[in-house]
Design a protein around this motif. Structure first.
Motif, PDB file in Angstrom:
ATOM      1  N   TYR A 168       0.836  -1.210   0.000  1.00 45.17           N
ATOM      2  CA  TYR A 168       0.000   0.000   0.000  1.00 45.17           C
ATOM      3  C   TYR A 168       0.864   1.251   0.000  1.00 45.17           C
ATOM      4  O   TYR A 168       0.598   2.209  -0.739  1.00 45.17           O
ATOM      5  CB  TYR A 168      -0.905   0.023   1.243  1.00 45.17           C
ATOM      6  N   ARG A 169       1.917   1.254   0.833  1.00 47.09           N
ATOM      7  CA  ARG A 169       2.758   2.448   0.949  1.00 47.09           C
ATOM      8  C   ARG A 169       3.543   2.717  -0.334  1.00 47.09           C
ATOM      9  O   ARG A 169       3.875   3.868  -0.622  1.00 47.09           O
ATOM     10  CB  ARG A 169       3.704   2.320   2.148  1.00 47.09           C
ATOM     11  N   ARG A 170       3.821   1.671  -1.102  1.00 47.68           N
ATOM     12  CA  ARG A 170       4.456   1.898  -2.409  1.00 47.68           C
ATOM     13  C   ARG A 170       3.572   2.761  -3.291  1.00 47.68           C
ATOM     14  O   ARG A 170       4.060   3.547  -4.108  1.00 47.68           O
ATOM     15  CB  ARG A 170       4.739   0.565  -3.105  1.00 47.68           C
ATOM     16  N   ILE A 183      -5.687   4.802  -1.085  1.00 44.56           N
ATOM     17  CA  ILE A 183      -4.577   4.109  -0.427  1.00 44.56           C
ATOM     18  C   ILE A 183      -4.555   4.425   1.074  1.00 44.56           C
ATOM     19  O   ILE A 183      -4.344   3.530   1.911  1.00 44.56           O
ATOM     20  CB  ILE A 183      -3.243   4.476  -1.088  1.00 44.56           C
ATOM     21  N   LYS A 184      -4.783   5.671   1.434  1.00 41.90           N
ATOM     22  CA  LYS A 184      -4.811   6.038   2.848  1.00 41.90           C
ATOM     23  C   LYS A 184      -5.964   5.339   3.564  1.00 41.90           C
ATOM     24  O   LYS A 184      -5.828   4.940   4.735  1.00 41.90           O
ATOM     25  CB  LYS A 184      -4.922   7.558   2.990  1.00 41.90           C
ATOM     26  N   HIS A 185      -7.072   5.182   2.868  1.00 39.19           N
ATOM     27  CA  HIS A 185      -8.198   4.445   3.444  1.00 39.19           C
ATOM     28  C   HIS A 185      -7.799   2.994   3.713  1.00 39.19           C
ATOM     29  O   HIS A 185      -8.150   2.430   4.764  1.00 39.19           O
ATOM     30  CB  HIS A 185      -9.390   4.497   2.493  1.00 39.19           C
ATOM     31  N   ARG A 186      -7.058   2.397   2.777  1.00 43.91           N
ATOM     32  CA  ARG A 186      -6.615   1.017   2.964  1.00 43.91           C
ATOM     33  C   ARG A 186      -5.658   0.899   4.147  1.00 43.91           C
ATOM     34  O   ARG A 186      -5.705  -0.061   4.910  1.00 43.91           O
ATOM     35  CB  ARG A 186      -5.916   0.517   1.696  1.00 43.91           C
ATOM     36  N   LEU A 187      -4.782   1.867   4.308  1.00 47.64           N
ATOM     37  CA  LEU A 187      -3.848   1.833   5.434  1.00 47.64           C
ATOM     38  C   LEU A 187      -4.598   1.932   6.766  1.00 47.64           C
ATOM     39  O   LEU A 187      -4.241   1.255   7.737  1.00 47.64           O
ATOM     40  CB  LEU A 187      -2.826   2.964   5.304  1.00 47.64           C
ATOM     41  N   ALA A 188      -5.636   2.764   6.804  1.00 52.15           N
ATOM     42  CA  ALA A 188      -6.443   2.876   8.020  1.00 52.15           C
ATOM     43  C   ALA A 188      -7.184   1.568   8.289  1.00 52.15           C
ATOM     44  O   ALA A 188      -7.276   1.116   9.438  1.00 52.15           O
ATOM     45  CB  ALA A 188      -7.430   4.036   7.883  1.00 52.15           C
ATOM     46  N   MET A 189      -7.716   0.958   7.226  1.00 51.82           N
ATOM     47  CA  MET A 189      -8.392  -0.328   7.354  1.00 51.82           C
ATOM     48  C   MET A 189      -7.437  -1.386   7.885  1.00 51.82           C
ATOM     49  O   MET A 189      -7.790  -2.187   8.762  1.00 51.82           O
ATOM     50  CB  MET A 189      -8.933  -0.766   5.993  1.00 51.82           C
ATOM     51  N   LEU A 190      -6.219  -1.362   7.368  1.00 57.83           N
ATOM     52  CA  LEU A 190      -5.220  -2.347   7.780  1.00 57.83           C
ATOM     53  C   LEU A 190      -4.905  -2.214   9.262  1.00 57.83           C
ATOM     54  O   LEU A 190      -4.742  -3.224   9.964  1.00 57.83           O
ATOM     55  CB  LEU A 190      -3.951  -2.167   6.945  1.00 57.83           C
ATOM     56  N   GLU A 191      -4.841  -1.000   9.752  1.00 61.06           N
ATOM     57  CA  GLU A 191      -4.561  -0.781  11.167  1.00 61.06           C
ATOM     58  C   GLU A 191      -5.689  -1.359  12.025  1.00 61.06           C
ATOM     59  O   GLU A 191      -5.432  -1.974  13.070  1.00 61.06           O
ATOM     60  CB  GLU A 191      -4.398   0.716  11.448  1.00 61.06           C
ATOM     61  N   ARG A 192      -6.922  -1.197  11.575  1.00 58.97           N
ATOM     62  CA  ARG A 192      -8.051  -1.762  12.325  1.00 58.97           C
ATOM     63  C   ARG A 192      -7.993  -3.286  12.319  1.00 58.97           C
ATOM     64  O   ARG A 192      -8.268  -3.930  13.337  1.00 58.97           O
ATOM     65  CB  ARG A 192      -9.376  -1.279  11.731  1.00 58.97           C
TER      66      ARG A 192
END
Length: 208
Positions: A168-170, A183-192
């Protein structure tokens, strides 16, 4: 009357059956009908690749934009893939045929990602990773490849949150990236997801 001519006579019925089944959440029934249409459709196209415009004309029974319908078929094939490997193979074959027979522009990314996801679901991980990598490099300004690639790791069994996050960060790196929000939404989802997994692991440890 040839077999293909007889089949063509049923196209409108099959299209309608597919739409009704899809709306009812019956993905397997939907793609059974739609793949019959696709087989007839392919026989109408000349050898090699056809433009989307020419392909649309070749299938007057389809009363919607061709690309919209192709995406619907792919989505229902993905849903049907939960039932087993045979459906995943059919999705892979469908995506390959779309890429081989139709001239696509940026829409090509969608079907390359679906092809890679099908390979992943079929446990052909090396081939899937290679195709995702090639697609991400070809479209660095679009979030699609990074998101769908990362999703494979995020929702794997067991998930690999570190690999998912790295992918995602790539997607945040290319300066021309046009969809940072996704992508930022996916990173937030991943943290949850990571927090939920940690909580479950902690509860399991306390009960042991």
């Amino acid at each position: 009357m040839t077999v293909m001519t007889e089949a063509a006579a049923g196209l409108k019925t099959w299209f309608e059956q597919g739409h009704q089944a899809s709306l009812a959440g019956k993905s397997a029934l939907a793609v059974e009908a739609w793949l019959r249409c696709w087989e007839v459709f392919l026989h109408r196209l000349p050898a090699g690749r056809s433009s989307i415009e020419a392909a649309q004309v070749a299938c007057p029974e389809l009363e919607e934009p061709l690309l919209d319908w192709l995406r619907d078929v792919d989505e229902d094939l993905a849903e049907a893939g939960i039932r087993g490997a045979a459906w995943r193979e059919r999705r892979l074959a469908f995506c390959q045929e779309v890429l081989e027979r139709l001239e696509l522009d940026d829409e090509r990314l969608d079907f390359l990602c679906s092809q890679a996801a099908s390979l992943w679901d079929l446990k052909r991980r090396d081939a899937a990773e290679q195709l995702f990598e090639e697609t991400a490099r070809a479209w660095p300004e679009v979030a699609g490849a990074f998101v769908r690639w990362g999703d494979c790791w995020a929702f794997d069994r067991p998930p690999d949150f570190e690999r998912a996050e790295a992918i995602y960060r790539r997607g945040l790196e290319p300066p021309e990236q046009c969809d940072l929000r996704t992508i930022k939404h996916r990173l937030a989802m991943l943290e949850r997801l990571r927090e939920s997994a940690d909580e479950k692991a902690a509860k399991k440890k306390r009960k042991a």
